[in-house]
Design a protein around this motif. Sequence first.
Motif, mmCIF file in Angstrom:
data_model
loop_
_atom_site.group_PDB
_atom_site.id
_atom_site.type_symbol
_atom_site.label_atom_id
_atom_site.label_comp_id
_atom_site.label_asym_id
_atom_site.label_seq_id
_atom_site.Cartn_x
_atom_site.Cartn_y
_atom_site.Cartn_z
ATOM 1 N N LYS A 136 -36.419 44.958 105.232
ATOM 2 C CA LYS A 136 -35.642 44.270 106.270
ATOM 3 C C LYS A 136 -36.260 44.556 107.631
ATOM 4 O O LYS A 136 -36.497 45.709 107.995
ATOM 5 C CB LYS A 136 -34.179 44.711 106.255
ATOM 6 N N PHE A 137 -36.514 43.477 108.389
ATOM 7 C CA PHE A 137 -36.952 43.580 109.779
ATOM 8 C C PHE A 137 -35.776 43.222 110.683
ATOM 9 O O PHE A 137 -35.063 42.247 110.425
ATOM 10 C CB PHE A 137 -38.095 42.608 110.074
ATOM 11 N N THR A 138 -35.579 43.987 111.730
ATOM 12 C CA THR A 138 -34.588 43.632 112.751
ATOM 13 C C THR A 138 -35.242 43.760 114.121
ATOM 14 O O THR A 138 -36.225 44.493 114.278
ATOM 15 C CB THR A 138 -33.350 44.558 112.700
ATOM 16 N N GLY A 139 -34.703 43.059 115.099
ATOM 17 C CA GLY A 139 -35.292 43.165 116.428
ATOM 18 C C GLY A 139 -34.572 42.317 117.457
ATOM 19 O O GLY A 139 -33.806 41.407 117.106
ATOM 20 N N ASN A 140 -34.836 42.612 118.712
ATOM 21 C CA ASN A 140 -34.263 41.845 119.818
ATOM 22 C C ASN A 140 -35.056 42.126 121.086
ATOM 23 O O ASN A 140 -35.831 43.089 121.162
ATOM 24 C CB ASN A 140 -32.788 42.201 120.037
#
Length: 409
Positions: A136-140
């Motif tokens: 899982k990749f997450t980002g902002n």
Amino acid sequence: KSTWHILGRVASCILLMFSISFLPSDHVQAMHERKDLHILLAKQQEDLPPRKMSDSYIEVILPLGSQPELREKYLNVHNSVRFGRILEDLDSLGVLICYTHTKHEASQRSPLSIVTALVDKIDLCKKVIYPDCDIKFTGNVSWVGKTSMEVKMHMLQLHDGTYSPVLDATFVMVARDPENKRSAFVNPLIPEGPEEEEIFRKGELNRIRRVDFSTASLLKMAPTAEERTIVHNIFLNTLDTRTVSFRSRVLPPNSVWMEDAKLKGLEICHPQERNIFNRIFGGFLMRKAFELGWATACSYGGSRPYVVAVDDIMFQRPVEIGSLLLLSAQVCYTEENYIQIRVHSEVYDSDTREHKTTNIFHFTFMSEREVPQIVPKTYGESMLYLDGKRHFSATTKETREAEKTTAAP
């Protein structure tokens, strides 16, 4: 939160979401259509609606565990995930996050061209990435300037029903007009609450740190007094005591001359790896540089190296289709079982016979056992040694601080 399941690169999400996909046959048409987006550009940043960090937050699932047919692309010879592929996906995800932050409300698409300017740092907390577990990749967006954005991304892997951290990445992206000819303004970012305010503050500190690091570059400034002492001590330790000559040098035990610790590679830049602007995809360049850097660390240390950190990858110049890309990897600093690798990439123009630097990559590897000490011989090599030491010290300092924070009660 928006969750995307990908069957290949995260880049496919970008192309799908913002309708900038193209085939080789309609590339010119796609670029022509982007000219119409100029009317959506802001004349000043104040004209753009501010955004929250949550507005650009994205989760992406790479289903290596649930879709085995994907594994072949990501699998390496050690039965783990190719980190070069992860670099490609991070680069694409960073672009997608910035497009989400800057999308026009009415048309639900961004009028901007987003370009990777810098990979500030990537810190890994796992030695092995498993090829049969979902990722899982997450980002902002975590900070914005007038025309630039800092993006923080995290990668986690599923084990026993729980996602555990693998790496944290910080990229800096810049906004350009629809045809990628000049800079363009981006939406302001409004942090909400103490936690987001601290993240934004760190983004500003990162910008200042990058400026300071660039100002103190050994290409601009002389080494510090401490660094000069280090170089002189290396020189003294390699003098031949049987002579009284400055030129007679002897390699100390368990050491390697820097000139003997390098590998080179060549890539022909085919259209297959191009982006919407008919230039080579930045993630492809990072993958090729990393794989050459890994091979150099493997050859030098004599055992399998594990990547610990990536930092300060500056995209200085685009790489055009048809270019000859020359890559040179150099061991520039060692300490115990750590190897600091610097990869220099340049393009060769066969018409003008000119060489132009495109990127400098810095990778920190950890070997399975203690490695020989790298020894510079010339002044130029000594500057490479000091530059490598600076990058290594910055990387290990942040790692130690993180470990202290984790260990704190």
